[in-house]
Write a protein that holds these residues in place. Structure first.
Motif, mmCIF file in Angstrom:
data_model
loop_
_atom_site.group_PDB
_atom_site.id
_atom_site.type_symbol
_atom_site.label_atom_id
_atom_site.label_comp_id
_atom_site.label_asym_id
_atom_site.label_seq_id
_atom_site.Cartn_x
_atom_site.Cartn_y
_atom_site.Cartn_z
ATOM 1 N N GLY A 109 -1.468 -1.233 5.837
ATOM 2 C CA GLY A 109 -2.582 -0.372 5.478
ATOM 3 C C GLY A 109 -3.664 -0.293 6.523
ATOM 4 O O GLY A 109 -4.248 0.776 6.751
ATOM 5 N N THR A 142 -4.934 5.293 0.582
ATOM 6 C CA THR A 142 -5.094 3.843 0.681
ATOM 7 C C THR A 142 -5.874 3.335 -0.514
ATOM 8 O O THR A 142 -6.300 4.101 -1.383
ATOM 9 C CB THR A 142 -5.774 3.461 2.005
ATOM 10 O OG1 THR A 142 -5.652 2.041 2.209
ATOM 11 C CG2 THR A 142 -7.238 3.845 2.044
ATOM 12 N N ASN A 158 0.839 -1.198 0.000
ATOM 13 C CA ASN A 158 0.000 0.000 0.000
ATOM 14 C C ASN A 158 0.877 1.253 0.000
ATOM 15 O O ASN A 158 0.696 2.174 -0.808
ATOM 16 C CB ASN A 158 -0.892 -0.070 1.245
ATOM 17 C CG ASN A 158 -1.882 1.065 1.367
ATOM 18 O OD1 ASN A 158 -1.588 2.193 1.001
ATOM 19 N ND2 ASN A 158 -3.043 0.775 1.916
#
Length: 314
Positions: A176, A194, A135
């Motif tokens: 994340g 994200t 991420n």
């Protein structure tokens, strides 16, 4: 372990928890209907790179489902699966994908519209550590590429941008989901970077009216690759089961599950049915923009790479 009581471990990335809560029971039911056998699927979740290291270090996962091919390559380099793993299933063994988007608080008080707004003074940006999270790597590279294109393809502009970006990052979580917790529960930051599916799940859980989604002018396509960990699956007698499990990810039923969990399916017919959920985007692939993931990893995220240099100089 008897054939009618098989147990499979899936080592997966941090924000895939919800999709596998839905996909695993569906596969178990289908597998029982097809074979008469009962199986159990266990999950292990964490930052994608951290999970890959755990498998290399002895976590006996039969399959890995990640958000970055580099992490599966790491498992392959350890001799646990074939280096040609990406050719085993369609779309380079990635049954779903998700872009990086921005999540801001109600009313968007800092008026964040695009990547340029993230490096303004006084804007606190939340994203996970690119050293431990796919991420985080995708967000870093998306910002770099936006700045590079905005400056005539100038790589120096990309580096200058990410230097400013990480100067505005007050906390670096390892994955994340940790970054999402920092933003939503701890109340830190003005914007969260994200995956689209994580943003949708957060808004559904916490209240869509409290947060707003910002779609930047350019973002990165993050494919979610999957692979059987050959050596472990063979040790457990799970080779055929593991292969069947990953093949199931491409069925219309599983593709619907991805879509309902806000992951973009690779089945075009399923994607069209969910067109209202997934807005059109201007995306790029890391392979095209950065010469492939191995090159991007070596230059940007390996020890002593660009990220280490800019972060140590904050």
């Amino acid at each position: 372990m008897g054939a009618a009581d098989a147990e499979l471990l899936n080592a997966s990335y941090d924000v895939a928890r919800d999709v596998y809560r839905d996909l695993n029971p569906a596969f178990i039911a289908q597998y029982r209907a097809d074979t008469g056998k009962t199986v159990t699927i266990d999950q292990s979740h964490g930052g994608s790179s951290k999970q890959a290291r755990a498998v290399v270090d002895g976590l006996e996962a039969d399959v890995v489902t990640m958000n970055n091919p580099l992490d599966i390559d790491q498992v392959a380099r350890a001799g646990l699966l074939a280096p040609t793993w990406a050719g085993r299933l369609p779309n380079a063994s990635a049954p779903s994908w998700s872009p990086i988007l921005f999540l801001v608080r109600k009313g968007n008080p800092k008026k964040i519209r695009d990547w340029g707004d993230l490096v303004r003074p006084g804007v606190a940006v939340i994203l996970p550590n690119p050293k431990t999270s796919g991420n985080g790597r995708y967000s870093y590279l998306a910002g770099w590429e936006w700045a590079r294109r905005a400056n005539g393809g100038n790589d120096a502009a990309g580096e200058a941008y990410v230097r400013k970006l990480f100067a505005n990052v007050p906390v670096l979580d390892t994955g994340g989901r940790g970054a999402s917790t920092t933003f939503t529960q701890r109340g830190i930051g003005d914007v969260l970077l994200t995956f689209e599916n994580e943003i949708a799940l957060l808004r559904a859980e916490l209240g869509a009216s409290d947060y707003e989604v910002v779609v930047p002018s350019l973002t990165v396509r993050a494919d979610n690759p999957v692979a059987v960990v050959d050596k472990v699956a063979a040790k457990h007698g799970n080779g055929a089961l593991a292969a069947a499990y990953l093949t199931y990810h491409y069925t219309p039923a599983a593709q619907e599950i991805f879509a309902k969990n806000y992951l973009r399916p690779v089945d075009d017919a399923v994607l069209r049915r969910h067109g209202a959920t997934f807005p059109a985007l201007n995306t790029f692939r890391v392979d095209a923009a950065f010469g492939g993931w191995p090159e991007a990893q070596k230059r940007h995220f390996a020890d002593g790479g660009v990220f280490d240099r800019i972060y140590s100089q904050r």
